[in-house]
Scaffold this motif. Structure first.
Motif, PDB file in Angstrom:
ATOM      1  N   LEU A 127       0.784  -1.064  -0.064  1.00  0.00           N
ATOM      2  CA  LEU A 127       0.086  -0.028  -0.165  1.00  0.00           C
ATOM      3  C   LEU A 127       0.911   1.357  -0.209  1.00  0.00           C
ATOM      4  CD1 LEU A 127      -2.748   1.687   0.498  1.00  0.00           C
ATOM      5  CD2 LEU A 127      -2.376   1.349   2.987  1.00  0.00           C
ATOM      6  N   LEU A 128       0.624   2.151  -0.868  1.00  0.00           N
ATOM      7  CA  LEU A 128       1.018   3.497  -0.900  1.00  0.00           C
ATOM      8  C   LEU A 128      -0.059   4.441  -0.681  1.00  0.00           C
ATOM      9  CD1 LEU A 128       3.474   1.758  -2.307  1.00  0.00           C
ATOM     10  CD2 LEU A 128       4.236   4.105  -2.949  1.00  0.00           C
ATOM     11  N   VAL A 129      -0.098   5.408   0.075  1.00  0.00           N
ATOM     12  CA  VAL A 129      -0.957   6.392   0.470  1.00  0.00           C
ATOM     13  C   VAL A 129      -0.719   7.743   0.422  1.00  0.00           C
ATOM     14  CG1 VAL A 129      -1.207   5.829   2.834  1.00  0.00           C
ATOM     15  CG2 VAL A 129      -3.001   7.074   1.716  1.00  0.00           C
ATOM     16  N   ILE A 130      -0.945   8.722  -0.340  1.00  0.00           N
ATOM     17  CA  ILE A 130      -0.654  10.155  -0.216  1.00  0.00           C
ATOM     18  C   ILE A 130      -1.779  10.759   0.817  1.00  0.00           C
ATOM     19  CG2 ILE A 130      -0.511  12.417  -1.389  1.00  0.00           C
ATOM     20  CD1 ILE A 130       0.496  10.749  -3.786  1.00  0.00           C
ATOM     21  N   SER A 131      -1.388  11.304   1.543  1.00  0.00           N
ATOM     22  CA  SER A 131      -2.441  11.982   2.629  1.00  0.00           C
ATOM     23  C   SER A 131      -1.778  13.027   3.388  1.00  0.00           C
ATOM     24  CB  SER A 131      -2.869  10.843   3.723  1.00  0.00           C
ATOM     25  OG  SER A 131      -3.798  11.339   4.442  1.00  0.00           O
ATOM     26  N   HIS A 132      -2.526  14.189   3.743  1.00  0.00           N
ATOM     27  CA  HIS A 132      -2.218  14.992   4.551  1.00  0.00           C
ATOM     28  C   HIS A 132      -2.782  14.950   6.005  1.00  0.00           C
ATOM     29  CE1 HIS A 132      -6.227  16.814   3.157  1.00  0.00           C
ATOM     30  NE2 HIS A 132      -6.417  16.841   4.356  1.00  0.00           N
ATOM     31  N   ASN A 133      -3.644  13.778   6.193  1.00  0.00           N
ATOM     32  CA  ASN A 133      -4.313  13.531   7.555  1.00  0.00           C
ATOM     33  C   ASN A 133      -3.325  12.740   8.441  1.00  0.00           C
ATOM     34  OD1 ASN A 133      -6.033  12.440   9.671  1.00  0.00           O
ATOM     35  ND2 ASN A 133      -7.539  12.690   8.245  1.00  0.00           N
ATOM     36  N   ARG A 134      -2.656  13.177   9.122  1.00  0.00           N
ATOM     37  CA  ARG A 134      -1.509  12.850  10.160  1.00  0.00           C
ATOM     38  C   ARG A 134      -2.106  11.966  11.035  1.00  0.00           C
ATOM     39  NH1 ARG A 134      -0.245  18.722  11.899  1.00  0.00           N
ATOM     40  NH2 ARG A 134      -2.343  18.760  11.547  1.00  0.00           N
ATOM     41  N   SER A 135      -3.094  11.746  11.494  1.00  0.00           N
ATOM     42  CA  SER A 135      -3.892  10.924  12.585  1.00  0.00           C
ATOM     43  C   SER A 135      -3.995   9.576  11.743  1.00  0.00           C
ATOM     44  CB  SER A 135      -5.241  11.406  12.959  1.00  0.00           C
ATOM     45  OG  SER A 135      -5.932  10.293  13.856  1.00  0.00           O
ATOM     46  N   PHE A 136      -4.583   9.788  10.592  1.00  0.00           N
ATOM     47  CA  PHE A 136      -4.734   8.867   9.495  1.00  0.00           C
ATOM     48  C   PHE A 136      -3.602   7.850   9.296  1.00  0.00           C
ATOM     49  CE2 PHE A 136      -5.197   7.163   5.133  1.00  0.00           C
ATOM     50  CZ  PHE A 136      -5.705   6.344   5.171  1.00  0.00           C
ATOM     51  N   LEU A 137      -2.449   8.620   8.962  1.00  0.00           N
ATOM     52  CA  LEU A 137      -1.095   8.030   8.546  1.00  0.00           C
ATOM     53  C   LEU A 137      -0.676   7.382   9.836  1.00  0.00           C
ATOM     54  CD1 LEU A 137       0.588  10.766   6.496  1.00  0.00           C
ATOM     55  CD2 LEU A 137      -0.203   8.842   5.739  1.00  0.00           C
ATOM     56  N   ASN A 138      -0.955   7.786  10.888  1.00  0.00           N
ATOM     57  CA  ASN A 138      -0.374   6.961  12.388  1.00  0.00           C
ATOM     58  C   ASN A 138      -1.035   5.788  12.570  1.00  0.00           C
ATOM     59  OD1 ASN A 138       1.516   8.827  13.061  1.00  0.00           O
ATOM     60  ND2 ASN A 138       0.417  10.313  14.200  1.00  0.00           N
ATOM     61  N   LYS A 139      -2.114   5.560  12.080  1.00  0.00           N
ATOM     62  CA  LYS A 139      -3.253   4.438  12.141  1.00  0.00           C
ATOM     63  C   LYS A 139      -2.970   3.332  11.122  1.00  0.00           C
ATOM     64  CE  LYS A 139      -6.466   6.949  14.789  1.00  0.00           C
ATOM     65  NZ  LYS A 139      -8.045   7.449  14.776  1.00  0.00           N
ATOM     66  N   VAL A 140      -2.567   3.826   9.819  1.00  0.00           N
ATOM     67  CA  VAL A 140      -2.544   3.011   8.748  1.00  0.00           C
ATOM     68  C   VAL A 140      -1.168   2.394   8.334  1.00  0.00           C
ATOM     69  CG1 VAL A 140      -3.337   2.917   6.222  1.00  0.00           C
ATOM     70  CG2 VAL A 140      -4.791   3.826   8.051  1.00  0.00           C
ATOM     71  N   VAL A 141      -0.113   3.265   8.291  1.00  0.00           N
ATOM     72  CA  VAL A 141       1.322   3.061   7.484  1.00  0.00           C
ATOM     73  C   VAL A 141       2.255   2.566   8.659  1.00  0.00           C
ATOM     74  CG1 VAL A 141       0.587   4.723   5.875  1.00  0.00           C
ATOM     75  CG2 VAL A 141       2.185   5.287   7.612  1.00  0.00           C
ATOM     76  N   ASN A 142       3.067   1.845   8.257  1.00  0.00           N
ATOM     77  CA  ASN A 142       4.474   1.475   8.961  1.00  0.00           C
ATOM     78  C   ASN A 142       5.792   2.092   8.200  1.00  0.00           C
ATOM     79  OD1 ASN A 142       4.923  -0.329   6.771  1.00  0.00           O
ATOM     80  ND2 ASN A 142       3.862  -2.131   7.834  1.00  0.00           N
ATOM     81  N   LYS A 143       5.391   2.885   7.216  1.00  0.00           N
ATOM     82  CA  LYS A 143       6.680   3.536   6.600  1.00  0.00           C
ATOM     83  C   LYS A 143       6.241   4.913   6.186  1.00  0.00           C
ATOM     84  CE  LYS A 143       9.373  -0.767   5.270  1.00  0.00           C
ATOM     85  NZ  LYS A 143       8.664  -1.615   6.035  1.00  0.00           N
ATOM     86  N   ILE A 144       7.270   5.908   6.016  1.00  0.00           N
ATOM     87  CA  ILE A 144       6.827   6.969   5.391  1.00  0.00           C
ATOM     88  C   ILE A 144       7.916   7.259   4.251  1.00  0.00           C
ATOM     89  CG2 ILE A 144       6.997   9.597   5.817  1.00  0.00           C
ATOM     90  CD1 ILE A 144       4.445   8.522   6.948  1.00  0.00           C
TER      91      ILE A 144
END
Length: 517
Positions: A127-144
């Protein structure tokens, strides 16, 4: 399901986007893609999908690529949130390879974002996701994956972990710059000392004979040459000293207090038993609210509950809402109708500013418009840049209450962060709509939640929590009394037993009522 970049260079005309020699996104990674607007995030997705070719190099994808795009169809009756949900479901249907999601939280309310989080957490592919929602990124991703300064860099962990690593990098950068400055200063001083010694090498005294003078002169010339050679070596070392750029100094933003903000009312606006309809649809029924002077209040609620409609009713000074004397309302929406496309950024903000030109320049610099960029015309700006100009114009005008409808839309994370700082520095009152949880946590002093056609405030929520705690304590006491009464009934008889049984039934009835509340 891995993605491999080899010798990639991407540019448009004379603008370089990014370059990378070799880069691998491992199979099964859950990657949040971050970077400023225009850094190349969406272009990166186009390269992975194969809809665009790199100027140099190639990308290897081991599997099929599905995508959730951020485009909204204006020809359908479905809302932006409904369209986004459909795209999510279609993209995830049977997909298990590589999934690209470009700003999937746009147009989603809190429930919609929760739905998306659950769906993506179950996704088994890369999964690769572009997002400005920091809370969402904290819950969904394991790499930046950071697209910045013309390159790609992968960080382990979620967004908060990425921030911690960036802080370490900034500290190391500052240390390297300090060391560079010290060494540069030392070499300049040492070179100056050696050159001065060379300059002061004296000629032979007059009392010396010719032969003695020649020997003295030869010695001086050798000493002078040695000193000059040493100076050249130091100058070469100075030239070859690896330059370290000075870290950007963060200046604290101050937005001066204005005369129009000096209102003495406790509440700038209020309403009791307020109802709101759109056509036949009831949005609010018998609702009450009070907007505290100087507060930064987040207006929350699911899509369709009436948040934007309420903002517009306040803007239009609905007769059912009471306003304090002297209230001046500024409004921000995504239509940017207050902006003249032929004017420059600087002139647009200055024309309604109560403050001097320096205050305008300071705010624009904080909003990432630095140097000559403040003289760009509005017509050439992106949606995110227009948002920052429109909000800057409001912050320096004579308004004392700002109504902001989704101010973080179209903004990248760094722009949201500077917006947070600007709203915090503003000394007037703000009522805003947002679904960005981190933005709300960083800026809101108060919260209104539209639920069940009412507006619940933080005070209401606290009162309900207290009532719930009291109810639980009462239940516990009654359960204990019920147990005690059961024990007492054993071994008793006659009138005493009847009295105990009567109380026992009363306790049961009270417990039943509490359970139904």
């Amino acid at each position: 399901m891995s993605i491999e970049f080899k010798n990639i260079k991407m540019y448009f005309g004379d603008k370089d986007l990014f370059a990378v020699d070799h880069f691998l996104i491992p199979t099964g990674s859950r990657v949040g893609v971050v970077g400023d607007n225009g850094s190349g995030k969406t272009t990166l997705f186009s390269l992975i999908k194969g809809t665009m070719e790199p100027n140099e190099g190639h990308i290897i994808c081991d599997d099929q690529v599905a995508s959730i795009d951020q485009l909204i169809d204006a020809d359908t009756t479905d809302s932006g949130g409904e369209q986004t949900k459909k795209r999510i479901q279609e993209a995830l249907k049977g997909a298990s390879g590589i999934l690209l999601a470009d700003e999937p939280t746009n147009h989603l309310d809190t429930k919609g974002i929760d739905f998306l989080e659950k769906k993506l957490k179950r996704y088994s592919g890369t999964l690769l996701v572009i997002s400005h929602n920091r809370s969402f990124l904290n819950k969904v991703v394991n790499k930046i994956l950071a697209v910045e300064k013309g390159t790609l860099k992968l960080y382990e962990g979620n967004y908060d972990a990425y921030l911690e690593q960036k802080k370490i990098e900034e500290t190391e950068h500052q240390r390297a710059y300090d060391n560079y400055q010290q060494e540069k200063h030392r070499l300049i001083q040492a070179t100056g000392v050696v050159k001065e010694k060379s300059r002061q090498t004296r000629k032979a005294p007059r009392r010396m004979g010719n032969s003695e003078a020649r020997l003295h002169k030869m010695g001086d010339q050798r000493a002078k040459k040695n000193l000059d050679d040493r100076a050249k070596i130091m100058e070469t070392r100075l030239e070859k000293l690896e330059k370290v750029e000075k870290p950007r100094e963060k200046k604290q933003l101050i937005i001066p207090f204005t005369a129009t903000q000096k209102l003495h009312a406790v509440y700038l606006l209020s309403a009791d038993h307020y109802s709101l309809k759109v056509g036949s649809k009831e949005l609010l029924v018998d609702a009450s609210f009070q907007l505290l002077t100087g507060s930064k209040t987040a207006l929350l609620g699911a899509n369709g509950t009436g948040k934007t409609t309420l903002l517009k009713q306040i803007l239009n000074r609905d007769a059912e809402i009471s306003f304090a004397k002297g209230v001046k309302i500024g409004y921000f929406s995504q239509s940017f109708e207050t902006l003249d496309e032929e004017k420059t950024i600087f002139d647009t903000v200055r024309e309604s500013s109560l403050h001097d030109d320096q205050a305008v320049r300071d705010l624009l610099a904080h909003m990432q418009f630095r140097g000559e960029t403040i003289f760009k015309e509005i017509g050439v700006l992106s949606g995110g840049e227009r948002s920052k100009v429109a909000i800057s114009k409001l912050l320096l005008s004579d308004y004392n209450i700002l109504l902001l409808d989704e101010p973080t839309n179209h903004l990248d994370i760094s722009s949201i962060q500077v917006l947070e700082e600007a709203l915090t520095a503003y000394q007037g009152t703000i009522l805003y709509v947002s679904h960005d949880q981190t933005f709300i946590e960083h800026t809101a002093t108060d919260k209104w939640l539209i639920t069940e056609k009412l507006i619940q405030t933080e005070q209401d929520k606290n009162r309900l929590n207290e009532q719930e705690e009291q109810r639980k304590q009462q239940q516990m006491l009654l359960e204990n009394r019920k147990t005690a009464l059961l024990s007492q009934m054993i071994g008793t008889g006659g009138d005493e037993k009847l009295a105990i049984e009567k109380e026992f039934q009363e306790v049961l009835q009270t417990l039943k009522k509490l359970a139904e509340e």
